[in-house]
Design a protein around this motif. Structure first.
Motif, PDB file in Angstrom:
ATOM      1  N   UNK A   1       4.031 -11.478  -8.595  1.00  0.00           N
ATOM      2  CA  UNK A   1       3.227 -10.026  -8.336  1.00  0.00           C
ATOM      3  C   UNK A   1       2.235 -10.344  -8.663  1.00  0.00           C
ATOM      4  N   UNK A   2       1.120 -10.146  -7.812  1.00  0.00           N
ATOM      5  CA  UNK A   2      -0.506 -10.158  -8.331  1.00  0.00           C
ATOM      6  C   UNK A   2      -1.044  -8.738  -8.468  1.00  0.00           C
ATOM      7  N   UNK A   3      -1.436  -8.902  -9.942  1.00  0.00           N
ATOM      8  CA  UNK A   3      -1.821  -7.489 -10.395  1.00  0.00           C
ATOM      9  C   UNK A   3      -3.234  -7.433 -10.654  1.00  0.00           C
ATOM     10  N   UNK A   4      -4.047  -7.742  -9.606  1.00  0.00           N
ATOM     11  CA  UNK A   4      -5.432  -7.665 -10.165  1.00  0.00           C
ATOM     12  C   UNK A   4      -6.018  -6.099 -10.364  1.00  0.00           C
ATOM     13  N   UNK A   5      -5.411  -5.144 -10.071  1.00  0.00           N
ATOM     14  CA  UNK A   5      -5.819  -3.867 -10.285  1.00  0.00           C
ATOM     15  C   UNK A   5      -5.496  -3.246 -11.497  1.00  0.00           C
TER      16      UNK A   5
ATOM     17  N   UNK B   1      -7.447   4.386  -5.187  1.00  0.00           N
ATOM     18  CA  UNK B   1      -6.620   4.076  -6.142  1.00  0.00           C
ATOM     19  C   UNK B   1      -5.154   4.478  -6.020  1.00  0.00           C
ATOM     20  N   UNK B   2      -5.038   5.723  -5.615  1.00  0.00           N
ATOM     21  CA  UNK B   2      -3.769   6.457  -5.387  1.00  0.00           C
ATOM     22  C   UNK B   2      -2.751   5.564  -4.388  1.00  0.00           C
ATOM     23  N   UNK B   3      -3.652   4.739  -3.673  1.00  0.00           N
ATOM     24  CA  UNK B   3      -2.737   3.912  -2.622  1.00  0.00           C
ATOM     25  C   UNK B   3      -2.319   2.681  -3.328  1.00  0.00           C
ATOM     26  N   UNK B   4      -2.476   2.438  -4.647  1.00  0.00           N
ATOM     27  CA  UNK B   4      -2.033   1.242  -5.164  1.00  0.00           C
ATOM     28  C   UNK B   4      -0.776   1.207  -5.765  1.00  0.00           C
ATOM     29  N   UNK B   5       0.248   0.253  -5.368  1.00  0.00           N
ATOM     30  CA  UNK B   5       1.365   0.354  -5.919  1.00  0.00           C
ATOM     31  C   UNK B   5       1.396  -0.750  -7.100  1.00  0.00           C
TER      32      UNK B   5
ATOM     33  N   UNK C   1       1.071  -1.111   0.198  1.00  0.00           N
ATOM     34  CA  UNK C   1       0.149  -0.196   0.069  1.00  0.00           C
ATOM     35  C   UNK C   1       0.972   1.213  -0.025  1.00  0.00           C
ATOM     36  N   UNK C   2       0.910   2.196  -1.117  1.00  0.00           N
ATOM     37  CA  UNK C   2       1.642   3.226  -1.183  1.00  0.00           C
ATOM     38  C   UNK C   2       1.415   4.097   0.122  1.00  0.00           C
ATOM     39  N   UNK C   3       2.544   4.569   0.678  1.00  0.00           N
ATOM     40  CA  UNK C   3       2.330   5.747   1.640  1.00  0.00           C
ATOM     41  C   UNK C   3       2.190   4.736   2.902  1.00  0.00           C
TER      42      UNK C   3
END
Ligand SMILES: C[S@@+](CC[C@H](N)C(=O)[O-])C[C@H]1O[C@@H](n2cnc3c(N)ncnc32)[C@H](O)[C@@H]1O
Length: 307
Positions: A222-226, A177-181, A139-141
């Motif tokens: 890496x699991x990239x479901x977003x 969305x902005x928290x998604x790395x 989680x970004x941040x």
């Protein structure tokens, strides 16, 4: 589990609302008979909180002959159960750990618990002969500074680490969305310091994109479901503890089986409902996430259907 479980009046399900081990085993066996089911994962909530979960694993393994049985766990109780789980037929554990920093991990788990019990759990599983993987939700941040220390630590340990993009599962995590790395950002961060080589998927529907460290056997996923949804190749079905089958992690409703099981439905009737549910599924939440089609507001929580 949601933090409200610590409230005195939290409405836990009553025991008879949960499927018994016999009911779960019957349903899974019938599922096995009508699909090409090859893998089982016991998750939650916390699966090691269910009394004698090893006996469920034994029954599932005996009834289906499936050898690839895995469990996702927070790892705390593994030192007590790893040997019996292995003996019952469990092959692998995935242990969740989002940071190696005690303070950050304590904040993320919401209980101030440090990383030692989790590392002890992994060690116990490995000693018992279980394959160990580690899940880190980035989680970004919040914990993106832990990507490299985690990668280095688990490369040395020889456990495959899987980075998971932070997802909008359920409705209670306040996802933004902005928290998604993204997969790309995670890849670049590691590749800069420890060069990576992409690997071919090992089977159709594999959720993690796999990489090996150049010149080494150790790998990450890496699991990239977003950022890079894989709905089109998803082959997962999730059975909740109350007997509802969900065909998507982001579902808001599923197909109920408990009443069939408890009203003496024949195997044939249950099998037809399984076939119908599986063939009629058309979920693609992650593909449609950002489009207007996506108005789901009552998505089921992950603590209910498992990660
Ligand atoms: C819901 S947990 C349940 C099993 C077990 N109690 C545990 O702690 O591993 C299953 C997995 O889902 C992951 N997970 C939880 N919330 C997530 C989110 N918002 N996005 C991506 N993965 C998430 C967890 O980190 C964990 O690895």
């Amino acid at each position: 589990m949601p933090s409200e479980i610590f409230d005195e009046n939290y409405p836990f399900l009553k025991k008879d609302e949960l499927l018994s081990f016999e009911e779960i085993t019957r349903l899974v066996s019938l599922f096995y008979q009508v699909t090409s089911l090859q893998k089982l994962r016991i998750t939650g909530g916390e699966p090691l909180m269910r009394k004698d979960v090893a006996s469920l694993i034994h029954s599932l393994s005996q009834a289906t002959g499936i050898s690839d049985i895995a469990m996702t766990t927070n790892g705390f109780l593994l030192p007590y159960h790893a040997k019996s789980l292995k003996k019952a037929g469990l092959k692998r554990v995935t242990v969740s750990l989002d940071s190696l920093d005690n303070e950050r991990f304590g904040r993320i788990n919401g209980r101030g618990i440090g990383i030692d019990p989790v590392l002890k759990g992994m060690a116990a599983a490995s000693e018992a002969g279980l394959e160990v993987k580690v899940n880190m939700v980035v989680q970004k941040g919040v914990n993106d500074q832990d990507i490299l220390p985690m990668a280095q630590y688990f490369r040395e340990k020889g456990y495959t680490l899987r980075f998971i993009e932070y997802m909008d599962v359920g409705t209670s995590n306040g996802w933004k969305m902005k928290e998604v790395m993204t997969k790309k950002e995670i890849f670049e961060k590691i590749n800069e310091v420890m060069p990576l080589e992409a690997q071919e998927p090992s089977y159709l529907g594999e959720v993690a994109t796999r990489y090996k460290y150049k010149g080494q056997d150790a790998e990450i996923g890496i699991i990239s479901s977003v950022s890079d949804a894989f709905c089109g190749s998803c082959t997962r079905a999730r059975l909740s503890v109350e007997g509802t089958l969900y065909t998507c992690l982001f579902a808001s409703k599923g197909t109920e089986f408990k009443s069939l099981l408890r009203n003496h439905a024949t195997d044939e009737v249950i099998k037809s409902r399984i076939i119908e549910t599986w063939h009629l599924r058309d979920d693609q939440y992650s593909v449609e996430r950002m489009s207007k089609k996506n108005h789901t507001t009552n998505k089921i929580e992950m603590s209910h259907i498992g990660g």
